[in-house]
Design an enzyme around this catalytic site. Sequence first.
Site, PDB file in Angstrom:
ATOM      1  N   LYS A   1      38.857 -44.227  31.679  1.00  0.00           N
ATOM      2  CA  LYS A   1      40.052 -44.058  30.220  1.00  0.00           C
ATOM      3  C   LYS A   1      41.377 -43.698  31.528  1.00  0.00           C
ATOM      4  CE  LYS A   1      39.191 -45.056  26.082  1.00  0.00           C
ATOM      5  NZ  LYS A   1      39.796 -46.230  25.865  1.00  0.00           N
TER       6      LYS A   1
ATOM      7  N   ASP B   1      38.162 -41.558  17.900  1.00  0.00           N
ATOM      8  CA  ASP B   1      37.609 -41.921  17.810  1.00  0.00           C
ATOM      9  C   ASP B   1      36.126 -42.055  17.071  1.00  0.00           C
ATOM     10  OD1 ASP B   1      37.462 -44.828  18.751  1.00  0.00           O
ATOM     11  OD2 ASP B   1      36.442 -44.428  20.528  1.00  0.00           O
TER      12      ASP B   1
ATOM     13  N   ARG C   1      31.469 -51.455  19.607  1.00  0.00           N
ATOM     14  CA  ARG C   1      31.363 -53.196  19.303  1.00  0.00           C
ATOM     15  C   ARG C   1      29.546 -52.065  20.034  1.00  0.00           C
ATOM     16  NH1 ARG C   1      34.470 -56.169  22.518  1.00  0.00           N
ATOM     17  NH2 ARG C   1      35.570 -54.761  21.865  1.00  0.00           N
TER      18      ARG C   1
END
Length: 492
Positions: free
Chosen positions: A276, A287, A350
Amino acid sequence: MSLNFRLSASELGTLDTDCLVAAIFDDGSLSSAAQALDTASDGALARRVKQGDANGRVGKTTLLHDVAGITASRVLLVGAGSAGEMDPQRYLKIVNAAAKAIAQSTINRVHSSLSQLKVSGRDAAWALQQAALAADHAAYRYTATRKDKHKNEPGPREYSFSAEAGLQPALDRAAGIAVGIRAAKDLANLPPNICNPAFMAEQAQAFAAAHPGIRCEVLEREQMESLGMGSLLAVARGSANPPKLVVLEYRNGGDAKPLVLVGKGLTFDSGGLNLKVQGGIEEMKFDMCGAATVYGSFVAAVEAKLPVNLVALLAGVENMPDGAAYRPSDVLTSMSGTTIEVLNTDAEGRLVLCDALTYAQRFEPAALIDVATLTGACVIALGKHAHGLMTKHDDLAAELLAAGETSGDRAWRLPIWDDYQPMLDSAFADVANIGGKSAGAITAGCFLSRFTEGQRWAHLDIAGTSWDEGRKGMANGRPVNLLTQWMIDRTS
Ligand code: BES
Ligand code: MN
Ligand code: ZN
């Protein structure tokens, strides 16, 4: 520790407390509690309103000291807007404003009459629960890694509410939910050098050990390997902190099939090799807010003794870049057998969730809900007010949206139509882990939908809603309130 809550039916004028809270309306009229105080003080409150010292603008607070004729040392007047019909959102603004004013003062013992306000479409138990949760939310202080522990900001400890004794169960339930919300905040606010996957697992184990009847199992890397969780494990590979999949079980609902909640628990998301670099990396200790709030909802269900069967799965992983880290272009085999081409290591949530969701199916869920800080795109789409809700089941969507409205912890639905699925096409695997530029929250939801076929499943993207922005922004416990309300609605 949450606040100490109590009911009190005593007369307000002679109540021994540090502060009485009462509402005034924008036409200058007083709530019935404020009227009682006005009478006891020989018109002192009405005079203050008339002089313009206090007004009824929604959420405006005015603290009065030493009001003659009243035992309490202070009166907090809270603006409640128009004296007519009051909708639930306005009521929530009022109780939150009052709670904030109290929390920023040195007041210790509080008595609130706000729970007596009439709210359209809601009963007295609802009003009481919301007032209590607002009080506890505002009074929350993060102390774990502060030497000063807020020593110079004492804050409130005891709250009593005007209500009949019959509302005691509603207050007890609110207290249980407050404990769950605090558990979620505490876990989420801890820094990632303390709260890693092993720490999360220890917290869950300690909670289970302290509460008879709760089962806690922690799946280690080796077990995940045997289960074939190649997707989750790939994300974990670049980190020195091994992954933990925490399973918590609470059975208090007879032989009903369980509700299963799955939380994304990235204790830190550096982005991996797709590091990032555009900013925001320092916020990525949050997170794991999905796992924290699934844990908090579990704690709330247990503390409030809800008559449900509940399974909570916390998928604890850290996403880091090192020599062992997974790479963009790697092809992973998930537990379901579906192969995944990694096109961006920062779309890791995911990849962790898909294996946790496959594992969840062994519990034969009556409903399966995952909660995740999944996409920046959801923040762009919905901002900080609404969670992103995605599901193919209209009835489940309706349940969750309604629980959001009732609790004030609201969600908004986004479509996950199959029309979006081709955006996840890959030449080298069954599916790619990212879509294109557009509809990022939706393609993430579509990705997850491939691992939940045949399940009554919903996905909550809480990327924009689960912590407050800014340097001092903290985890706020959302959506524990929504999920707890949903469980309550399903059992009543
Ligand atoms: N944890 C982030 C999502 C996120 C971003 C949550 C900002 C809260 C605030 C997630 O793992 C992520 O990095 N998602 C990427 C996906 C992209 C690479 C397809 C994103 O949203 O940018
Ligand atoms: Mn990421
Ligand atoms: Zn992430």
